[in-house]
Scaffold this motif. Sequence first.
Motif, short mmCIF file in Angstrom:
data_model
loop_
_atom_site.label_atom_id
_atom_site.label_comp_id
_atom_site.label_asym_id
_atom_site.label_seq_id
_atom_site.Cartn_x
_atom_site.Cartn_y
_atom_site.Cartn_z
N TRP A 251 -10.61 73.56 28.21
CA TRP A 251 -9.33 72.87 28.12
C TRP A 251 -8.21 73.76 28.64
O TRP A 251 -8.12 74.92 28.25
N GLN A 252 -7.36 73.21 29.52
CA GLN A 252 -6.23 73.97 30.05
C GLN A 252 -4.92 73.26 29.69
O GLN A 252 -4.78 72.05 29.87
N HIS A 253 -3.96 74.03 29.21
CA HIS A 253 -2.65 73.52 28.82
C HIS A 253 -1.88 73.15 30.10
O HIS A 253 -1.54 74.02 30.90
N VAL A 254 -1.59 71.86 30.29
CA VAL A 254 -0.99 71.41 31.53
C VAL A 254 0.37 70.74 31.37
O VAL A 254 1.06 70.50 32.36
N LYS A 255 0.76 70.42 30.13
CA LYS A 255 2.03 69.71 29.96
C LYS A 255 2.58 69.94 28.56
O LYS A 255 1.83 69.96 27.59
N GLU A 256 3.90 70.09 28.50
CA GLU A 256 4.61 70.19 27.23
C GLU A 256 5.76 69.18 27.26
O GLU A 256 6.57 69.21 28.19
N THR A 257 5.82 68.31 26.28
CA THR A 257 6.89 67.32 26.21
C THR A 257 7.74 67.59 24.98
O THR A 257 7.22 67.65 23.86
N THR A 258 9.04 67.75 25.20
CA THR A 258 9.96 68.06 24.10
C THR A 258 11.09 67.05 23.98
O THR A 258 11.91 67.16 23.08
N SER A 259 11.17 66.08 24.89
CA SER A 259 12.21 65.06 24.79
C SER A 259 11.71 63.74 25.38
O SER A 259 10.98 63.73 26.37
N ILE A 260 12.09 62.65 24.73
CA ILE A 260 11.81 61.29 25.21
C ILE A 260 13.15 60.66 25.53
O ILE A 260 13.98 60.43 24.64
N GLY A 261 13.40 60.38 26.80
CA GLY A 261 14.68 59.86 27.23
C GLY A 261 14.64 58.36 27.46
O GLY A 261 13.71 57.66 27.08
N GLY A 263 14.52 54.89 29.64
CA GLY A 263 13.80 54.42 30.82
C GLY A 263 13.26 53.04 30.57
O GLY A 263 12.75 52.75 29.48
N LYS A 264 13.35 52.17 31.53
CA LYS A 264 13.00 50.77 31.35
C LYS A 264 11.51 50.54 31.56
O LYS A 264 11.06 50.04 32.58
N LEU A 265 10.75 50.90 30.53
CA LEU A 265 9.29 50.78 30.56
C LEU A 265 8.88 50.25 29.19
O LEU A 265 9.23 50.86 28.17
N PHE A 266 8.15 49.14 29.12
CA PHE A 266 7.81 48.60 27.80
C PHE A 266 6.35 48.18 27.71
O PHE A 266 5.74 47.74 28.68
N SER A 267 5.81 48.36 26.50
CA SER A 267 4.43 47.99 26.18
C SER A 267 4.47 47.11 24.93
O SER A 267 4.51 47.63 23.81
N PRO A 268 4.47 45.79 25.09
CA PRO A 268 4.63 44.90 23.94
C PRO A 268 3.28 44.43 23.38
O PRO A 268 2.60 43.60 23.97
N GLY A 269 2.91 44.94 22.22
CA GLY A 269 1.69 44.50 21.57
C GLY A 269 1.92 43.26 20.73
O GLY A 269 3.05 42.95 20.35
N ASN A 270 0.83 42.57 20.44
CA ASN A 270 0.84 41.39 19.56
C ASN A 270 1.91 40.37 19.96
O ASN A 270 2.72 39.93 19.15
N ASN A 305 0.49 57.10 24.89
CA ASN A 305 0.45 58.34 25.66
C ASN A 305 1.39 58.29 26.86
O ASN A 305 1.98 59.31 27.24
N GLN A 306 1.56 57.11 27.48
CA GLN A 306 2.43 57.05 28.65
C GLN A 306 3.88 57.37 28.29
O GLN A 306 4.64 57.88 29.11
N ILE A 307 4.30 57.09 27.04
CA ILE A 307 5.65 57.46 26.62
C ILE A 307 5.80 58.98 26.64
O ILE A 307 6.82 59.52 27.06
N ILE A 308 4.75 59.68 26.19
CA ILE A 308 4.78 61.14 26.16
C ILE A 308 4.72 61.71 27.58
O ILE A 308 5.46 62.64 27.93
N VAL A 309 3.87 61.14 28.41
CA VAL A 309 3.69 61.65 29.77
C VAL A 309 4.90 61.32 30.65
O VAL A 309 5.43 62.19 31.36
N LYS A 310 5.37 60.08 30.59
CA LYS A 310 6.51 59.66 31.41
C LYS A 310 7.85 60.07 30.80
O LYS A 310 8.88 60.00 31.46
N GLU A 311 7.82 60.44 29.51
CA GLU A 311 9.02 60.86 28.77
C GLU A 311 10.06 59.75 28.69
O GLU A 311 11.27 59.98 28.68
#
Length: 398
Positions: A251-261, A263-270, A305-311
């Motif tokens: 396993w290699q450390h490849v990303k660190e996320t410290t802020s979620i800003g 952005g118009k991206l939505f995942s609506p469940g149910n 996970n996409q919220i963390i990756v895309k911030e």
Amino acid sequence: MATIVGATSAARMATMAAAQQQNGVNPALLFAISNSSKLGASSSGFMSGGSSIANFHATLSSRSSSSSGRGVRMGAPRAELGDSLEEFLATSTKDKSLARLLTCMGEAIRTISFKVKTASCGATACVNTFGDEQLAVDLLANKLLFEALRFSHVCKYACSEEDPELLDMGGPVEGGFSVAFDPLDGSSIVDTNFTVGTIFGVWPGDKLTGVTGNDQVAAAMGIYGPRTTYVMAIKGHPGTHEFLLLDDGKWQHVKETTSIGEGKLFSPGNLRATFDNPQYEKLINYYVTERYTLRYTGGMVPDVNQIIVKEKGVFTNVTSPSTKAKLRLLFEVAPLGLLIENAGGFSSDGHQSVLDKLVVNTDDRTQVAYGSKAEIIRFEETLYGSSRLAKVAAAKLA
């Protein structure tokens, strides 16, 4: 802000042939599953190659102080992108027991990834070329994770969505942990080759009820998609951290996320809840009218996970009179809540952070939203007319 490291180094590429011979699977762990009665106290056989527990403890010994207390080491060197999982844990926590547990779970995730990628799935079971037991792939993942926790020798109790009653893993109460996990979230979409994942939360001691998400000492996801990643948050250590499974099985450390800003991206469940929850319908209509980009897979792990990756972005799963809550607080919602909030985001059940919700029973369920502060304020205000986050912000300005 996050930074991402590049491709595998030439030195690691040189080991690819040997790694391919193993096909990324941990033979010692597979042996342990088929011969669970033979598991002993020795840890040298659990991992193979460069990721052995023996090597891991040598790394810990060389990097950490002799103190055995819990928590994040104040003034410790900061973990760097490009570090191995062992190096990251050595600088991110001085609790060797927690580091050992997270490493053992990483081994299970590595093996589950191989199983998911090579399983031939029918309606009720998945089989592979090794002649393993014909189990539905989520049950196989469940078995692998329990074996990893037993082998860690630091887990007292564990339970899962498949086995919600607490099972004794043989570890100590004092200085040990209890773990709740969803072995394979999204298992119903494995046959369509969508991304699926493992979710788990780690609580200190021997309790998994009468606790809150804030009591977790760590939480993580294993994500099985085009890449295999291990996404981790340690309470008290800043950021949520992504590790990539390399060709050599490390396993290699490849990303660190410290802020979620924003952005118009939505995942609506149910979305069925919009038929008899007019407030949820109003929220969804807002996203559409404001031309948000829809990114929804039907799997909670990739969608969060996409919220963390895309911030940026927002995930919602809302109830209504005819569609009751299905997401489990202990196994899914609280662990993902720690991952999101450690990354600088926010969570809500409509009234409070999901990390503040008390787990009364292992099967407790809840609605949830994850995202940036502004998105969670919008979620709470649209559904219930006010937001505790907006009130706090207004009080600070007063």
